[in-house]
Design an enzyme around this catalytic site. Structure first.
Site, PDB file in Angstrom:
ATOM      1  CE1 TYR A   1      -9.514  -1.378   5.988  1.00  0.00           C
ATOM      2  CE2 TYR A   1      -9.980  -3.713   5.704  1.00  0.00           C
ATOM      3  CZ  TYR A   1      -9.293  -2.575   5.332  1.00  0.00           C
ATOM      4  OH  TYR A   1      -8.387  -2.631   4.307  1.00  0.00           O
TER       5      TYR A   1
ATOM      6  CG  ASP B   1      -6.250   7.087   3.670  1.00  0.00           C
ATOM      7  OD1 ASP B   1      -6.798   8.002   3.055  1.00  0.00           O
ATOM      8  OD2 ASP B   1      -5.807   6.076   3.116  1.00  0.00           O
TER       9      ASP B   1
ATOM     10  NE  ARG C   1      -9.548  -1.902   0.507  1.00  0.00           N
ATOM     11  CZ  ARG C   1      -9.537  -0.662   0.093  1.00  0.00           C
ATOM     12  NH1 ARG C   1     -10.555  -0.201  -0.590  1.00  0.00           N
ATOM     13  NH2 ARG C   1      -8.542   0.138   0.365  1.00  0.00           N
TER      14      ARG C   1
ATOM     15  CE  LYS D   1       3.506  11.546  -8.197  1.00  0.00           C
ATOM     16  NZ  LYS D   1       3.393  12.442  -7.059  1.00  0.00           N
ATOM     17  CD  GLU D   2       5.909   2.513  -6.014  1.00  0.00           C
ATOM     18  OE1 GLU D   2       5.682   1.416  -6.572  1.00  0.00           O
ATOM     19  OE2 GLU D   2       5.514   2.775  -4.867  1.00  0.00           O
TER      20      GLU D   2
ATOM     21  CG  ASP E   1      -5.313   5.454  -7.790  1.00  0.00           C
ATOM     22  OD1 ASP E   1      -5.381   5.540  -6.557  1.00  0.00           O
ATOM     23  OD2 ASP E   1      -4.660   4.582  -8.387  1.00  0.00           O
TER      24      ASP E   1
ATOM     25  CG  ASP F   1     -21.528  40.095  15.114  1.00  0.00           C
ATOM     26  OD1 ASP F   1     -22.261  41.078  15.360  1.00  0.00           O
ATOM     27  OD2 ASP F   1     -21.741  39.326  14.159  1.00  0.00           O
TER      28      ASP F   1
ATOM     29  CG  HIS G   1      -2.971   8.587   1.946  1.00  0.00           C
ATOM     30  ND1 HIS G   1      -1.678   8.599   1.525  1.00  0.00           N
ATOM     31  CD2 HIS G   1      -2.937   8.929   3.260  1.00  0.00           C
ATOM     32  CE1 HIS G   1      -0.882   8.906   2.527  1.00  0.00           C
ATOM     33  NE2 HIS G   1      -1.618   9.113   3.602  1.00  0.00           N
TER      34      HIS G   1
ATOM     35  N   GLY H   1       0.819  -1.209   0.000  1.00  0.00           N
ATOM     36  CA  GLY H   1       0.000   0.000   0.000  1.00  0.00           C
ATOM     37  C   GLY H   1       0.849   1.254   0.000  1.00  0.00           C
TER      38      GLY H   1
ATOM     39  CE  LYS I   1      -5.414   1.116  -6.795  1.00  0.00           C
ATOM     40  NZ  LYS I   1      -4.551   2.273  -6.534  1.00  0.00           N
TER      41      LYS I   1
HETATM   42  C1  GDG Z   1      -3.718   4.785  -1.604  1.00  0.00           C
HETATM   43  C2  GDG Z   1      -4.553   5.562  -2.619  1.00  0.00           C
HETATM   44  C3  GDG Z   1      -2.515   6.862  -3.209  1.00  0.00           C
HETATM   45  C4  GDG Z   1       1.533  -2.746  -5.004  1.00  0.00           C
HETATM   46  N1  GDG Z   1       1.694  -4.027  -5.321  1.00  0.00           N
HETATM   47  C5  GDG Z   1       2.847  -4.413  -4.793  1.00  0.00           C
HETATM   48  C6  GDG Z   1       3.402  -3.348  -4.145  1.00  0.00           C
HETATM   49  N2  GDG Z   1       2.567  -2.327  -4.279  1.00  0.00           N
HETATM   50  C7  GDG Z   1       2.823  -0.996  -3.747  1.00  0.00           C
HETATM   51  C8  GDG Z   1       3.259  -0.091  -4.846  1.00  0.00           C
HETATM   52  C9  GDG Z   1       2.824   1.251  -4.337  1.00  0.00           C
HETATM   53  C10 GDG Z   1       1.608   0.909  -3.523  1.00  0.00           C
HETATM   54  O1  GDG Z   1       1.661  -0.461  -3.227  1.00  0.00           O
HETATM   55  C11 GDG Z   1       0.328   1.161  -4.276  1.00  0.00           C
HETATM   56  O2  GDG Z   1       0.072   2.482  -4.161  1.00  0.00           O
HETATM   57  P1  GDG Z   1      -1.040   3.189  -5.024  1.00  0.00           P
HETATM   58  O3  GDG Z   1      -0.827   4.634  -4.918  1.00  0.00           O
HETATM   59  O4  GDG Z   1      -0.923   2.711  -6.415  1.00  0.00           O
HETATM   60  O5  GDG Z   1      -2.455   2.705  -4.448  1.00  0.00           O
HETATM   61  P2  GDG Z   1      -3.219   2.425  -3.020  1.00  0.00           P
HETATM   62  O6  GDG Z   1      -2.673   1.264  -2.320  1.00  0.00           O
HETATM   63  O7  GDG Z   1      -4.647   2.308  -3.383  1.00  0.00           O
HETATM   64  O8  GDG Z   1      -2.960   3.701  -2.115  1.00  0.00           O
HETATM   65  C12 GDG Z   1      -3.662   6.015  -3.764  1.00  0.00           C
HETATM   66  C13 GDG Z   1      -1.807   6.131  -2.099  1.00  0.00           C
HETATM   67  O9  GDG Z   1      -2.718   5.712  -1.096  1.00  0.00           O
HETATM   68  C14 GDG Z   1      -0.772   7.047  -1.442  1.00  0.00           C
HETATM   69  O10 GDG Z   1      -1.348   8.195  -0.949  1.00  0.00           O
HETATM   70  O11 GDG Z   1      -1.600   7.082  -4.245  1.00  0.00           O
HETATM   71  O12 GDG Z   1      -4.406   6.787  -4.665  1.00  0.00           O
HETATM   72  O13 GDG Z   1      -5.609   4.761  -3.137  1.00  0.00           O
HETATM   73  O14 GDG Z   1       3.788   1.812  -3.503  1.00  0.00           O
HETATM   74  O15 GDG Z   1       4.629  -0.194  -5.022  1.00  0.00           O
HETATM   75  N3  GDG Z   1       4.576  -3.390  -3.519  1.00  0.00           N
HETATM   76  C15 GDG Z   1       5.237  -4.577  -3.530  1.00  0.00           C
HETATM   77  N4  GDG Z   1       4.719  -5.661  -4.144  1.00  0.00           N
HETATM   78  C16 GDG Z   1       3.547  -5.633  -4.784  1.00  0.00           C
HETATM   79  O16 GDG Z   1       3.110  -6.637  -5.340  1.00  0.00           O
HETATM   80  N5  GDG Z   1       6.402  -4.650  -2.924  1.00  0.00           N
END
Ligand code: GDG
Length: 740
Positions: free
Chosen positions: A93, A147, A318, A386-387, A379, A686, A171, A28, A285
């Site tokens: 949750y 969040d 989930r 970005k990654e 999203d 006031d 987020h 996440g 997504k």
């Molecule tokens: C929420 C918001 C917002 C995913 N699969 C693997 C893995 N990941 C990591 C990714 C990335 C993160 O999880 C996913 O981040 P996202 O931003 O794409 O999405 P959400 O989890 O929904 O996050 C989102 C975020 O919060 C931050 O504010 O951007 O919009 O929904 O870091 O790399 N990491 C690894 N294996 C996986 O299979 N190691």
């Protein structure tokens, strides 16, 4: 400074295996982002990493013994568990968070479940978090709440720890008001009030920030100035902080080319061009649209068949929620269909993995892929986009990203698509796969530079560094409040003075505002209080209002008070009749009335109040956003129409007033003060019109503004109740004097 990070889940997942507790890193965006920031603190010169993370540990632990064990085990990781029962987790949750807020804030209203019991548990769990966090907060700590799971927590915590420094970051998207208003009225009010308990509220994009400010205005009626909301007790700042990634970490990992075979063996990718898709399993997504786009691309571009592969990684998430099971089924089905339709013995169009990948294989996939296909329907940010860019060490690679992500706002050089348009995805895939390397690098250079500069540490720093400034500003505002010593001095002066004059505004000062001025009739208690106060020997009470003299006479005529109506046009001394303060001409009214009426007609909810020497255009019940435009237009028009006539145009609390020139509350008030030695003088009001009163009075006068803004008054009171409390105390002192 010590940082207390509060989120629904701790960054460790606690798993119980054969009676042993094991911890591993959670998936996440939130976890990866905050962890990077905390890692940067670890390496800093601070005496040890000054933080703690508070959240649910990932398992239900019911008994005190095992709970103590988990607490001790987590303490070593600077984590503090909040234990929740299975039932709470289910309703809070899986219920309110994931079946109500998540779909609503991601614009899936048809998925929204509005169940009272969900919300009751949401409130209850936020309270449990509050009870866990509050005792941990020490002076100088910063509490950073994260969040949508904890939107009530800032206010709950504020009530228990009024001086705490509290930040909140959302987020996920904050939706437009039309979406947010779908929540039942009481819930949406509580959620906004809950968030406003924080000192600083952050969102990923400017749009989400504006949506939030808009909802605050529409639901709670609080306006803002440059994102600052001044509440009676509190100043809150709302701002945009687009979350970044740990750029250097991805660059370094990609450079090492670690574990290249960890996710997908190289042999499977052969000389194929790789299109990568990585997400948590979620209907937001856009994974289905992505597959459909890819299918269409293969159909439209047969030459690309057997030359491209889609690596589809879906991380389980989930699975308890129906829609997630359904989307999983549909993905499985569609992958099967595409592979069946286009696949060959030696080529599989979609390589599908339904599992969590460790960090290294994930980065090697980013580094190995020619294209990243990111197509969310909504999203908050999307860190995968970005990654991917951060992992492109040679600057090549093409990012296709949905314009419905927060990330798209910063990544304009990517190939942007509308995920609802499958055709667009197919075209984008071809564009990306056929893009010359030089163009790829040209586009990526700009985006990478931005991601390098505004990385996750900078993001967290930006957010946290605003808090001390905000606290100082709040302190300045608070120092203007009538505190205990100043109040005591005021009461002493009042008691000792042989002659006292008290000027009181009415609406907003002695009573709160109502939709229509007629509804603000004084209560019996208020009349008694004014009567008692005015009966004190040597005490003159003057009600100085903008209201018409008929209403003033009707409501207060029986009391032994002096009255000022229409902001000073009319004056009624004690036991005397109404008199005009000075000769006035109201001939202008007939020409201005039609203009004001037109503006009232153009703004539903606006109406006119006509007095003898003024006209008031009220808009309290109107849509405040439209009103703010209409007000500007109206004032503009009025200023040009009245250039040659002796009238004043003034804006007040949700009103615009036009009145005869030369009169104001200050001029009227001065006629009540003796030329020589005014004695004790107190003025409370006031509105902007009361500023004229504050300015006109002698410097020795005690002037009090009800509300929280910059003023000529010496001190502020929070609300009309504090005014009544002060007046009650004064009246009691008088009674004591009489008795002694
Ligand atoms: C929420 C918001 C917002 C995913 N699969 C693997 C893995 N990941 C990591 C990714 C990335 C993160 O999880 C996913 O981040 P996202 O931003 O794409 O999405 P959400 O989890 O929904 O996050 C989102 C975020 O919060 C931050 O504010 O951007 O919009 O929904 O870091 O790399 N990491 C690894 N294996 C996986 O299979 N190691």
């Amino acid at each position: 400074m010590r940082l207390l990070v509060v989120s629904n889940r701790l960054p460790v997942v606690t798993v119980e295996e054969k009676g042993q507790l094991l911890f591993r890193e959670g998936a996440g965006g939130l976890v990866s982002g905050i962890s990077a920031y905390l890692d940067s603190l670890r390496g800093s010169s601070l005496a040890g990493p000054q933080y703690r993370w508070i959240g649910w540990p990932g398992v239900t632990v019911a008994e005190p013994g095992p709970q103590a064990h988990v607490t001790a085990a987590l303490a070593r990781l600077r984590a503090h568990p909040v234990f929740l029962t299975d039932r709470s987790m289910d309703k809070f949750y899986h219920g309110f968070c994931n079946k109500t807020i998540w779909p609503l804030f991601h614009y899936f209203p048809s998925y929204v479940a509005c169940e009272e019991s969900f919300y009751a548990h949401y409130r209850c769990v936020n309270r449990i978090f509050c009870d866990a966090v509050a005792p941990l907060v020490q002076p100088d700590d910063v509490v950073w709440i994260h969040d949508y799971h904890l939107m009530l927590l800032p206010q709950m915590l504020r009530e228990q720890r009024p001086d705490a420094t509290i930040g909140f970051f959302l987020h996920i998207p904050f939706p437009s008001f039309e979406m947010f208003r779908l929540l039942p009225g009481a819930w949406r009010t509580e959620i906004l009030e809950g968030l406003l308990g924080a000192d600083l509220i952050g969102f990923h994009t400017y749009d989400y920030t504006q949506h939030f400010l808009h909802s605050v205005l529409r639901v709670l009626g609080h306006e803002h100035t440059m994102g600052r909301i001044l509440l009676p007790n509190h100043l809150v700042k709302v701002d945009t902080f687009p979350m970044g990634v740990d750029f250097q970490k991805f660059q370094a990992a990609a450079r090492q080319q670690v574990d290249r075979t960890g996710a997908i063996p190289d042999a499977a990718l052969k000389d194929l061009k790789v299109v990568l898709s990585v997400d948590r399993l979620d209907y937001t997504k856009g994974i289905l649209n992505r597959l459909q786009g890819y299918e269409l691309f293969l159909e439209q571009n047969p030459s690309w068949q057997q030359n491209v592969v889609l690596v589809l990684v879906v991380v389980p998430s989930r699975i308890g929620v129906d829609q997630y099971q359904e989307i999983k089924r549909q993905i499985d089905e569609l992958v099967g269909k595409i592979n069946g339709k286009f696949g060959r013995v030696d080529w599989t169009p979609v390589l599908y993995q339904y599992r969590y990948l460790p960090f290294e294989p994930l980065v090697s996939l980013y580094a190995r892929s020619h294209v990243a296909l990111v197509t969310p329907l909504r999203d908050g940010m999307n860190l995968v986009a970005k990654e991917y860019l951060a992992s492109r060490t040679d600057g090549t690679g093409v990012l296709i990203v949905s314009e419905m992500t927060g990330a798209a706002k910063e990544l304009a050089e990517a190939v942007l698509i509308n995920p609802n348009n499958v055709g667009e995805i197919a075209v984008a895939l071809r564009t990306a796969l056929e893009m010359p390397e030089s163009e790829q690098m040209r586009r990526n250079e700009v985006m990478q530079e931005r991601l390098r500069r505004y990385d996750v540490v900078r993001w967290a720093d930006d957010f946290l560094s605003q808090l001390p400034t905000l606290k100082a500003e709040q302190q300045r505002l608070r120092s203007r409040l009538l505190g205990v010593p100043a109040r005591r001095r005021l009461l002493d002066k009042f008691r000792q003075a042989p002659q006292r004059t008290i000027f009181l505004d009415y609406d907003g000062t002695l009573v709160s505002f109502t939709d229509h001025p007629r509804q603000a009739r004084p209560s019996r208690d208020l009349l008694t209080l004014l009567r008692t106060l005015a009966q004190g020997a040597g005490t003159d009470v003057v009600l100085v209002s903008g209201r018409d003299k008929a209403t003033m006479g009707d409501w207060f005529g029986d009391l032994d008070l002096a009255l000022v109506a229409e902001h000073g046009a009319w004056i009624k001394r004690r036991r005397d009749n109404w008199r005009l303060a000075q000769p006035l001409n109201n001939g202008w009214k007939s020409s201005l009335l039609p203009i004001l009426q037109t503006y009232a007609d153009r703004l539903p909810g606006a109406f006119l109040e006509e007095k003898e020497y003024s006209i008031v255009w009220h808009y309290r019940r109107a849509d405040l956003e439209l009103a703010s435009t209409r007000v500007k237009e109206l004032v503009d028009d009025l200023v040009s129409y009245t250039a040659n006539i002796d009238v004043q145009v003034q804006q007040g609390n949700r009103i615009v007033e036009v009145r005869c020139g030369g009169i104001n509350k200050g001029v009227a008030a001065l006629t009540f003060l003796p030329k020589e030695g005014a004695g004790f003088v107190l003025a409370i009001g006031d509105d902007w019109t009361d500023e004229e009163l504050f300015r006109a009075l002698p410097v020795s006068a005690c002037t009090l503004l009800v509300g929280n803004r910059h003023t000529w008054a010496k001190y502020n009171l929070r609300n009309h109740e504090e005014v009544l409390e002060l007046l009650r105390e004064m009246s009691e002192r008088q009674l004591q004097e009489c008795g002694s």
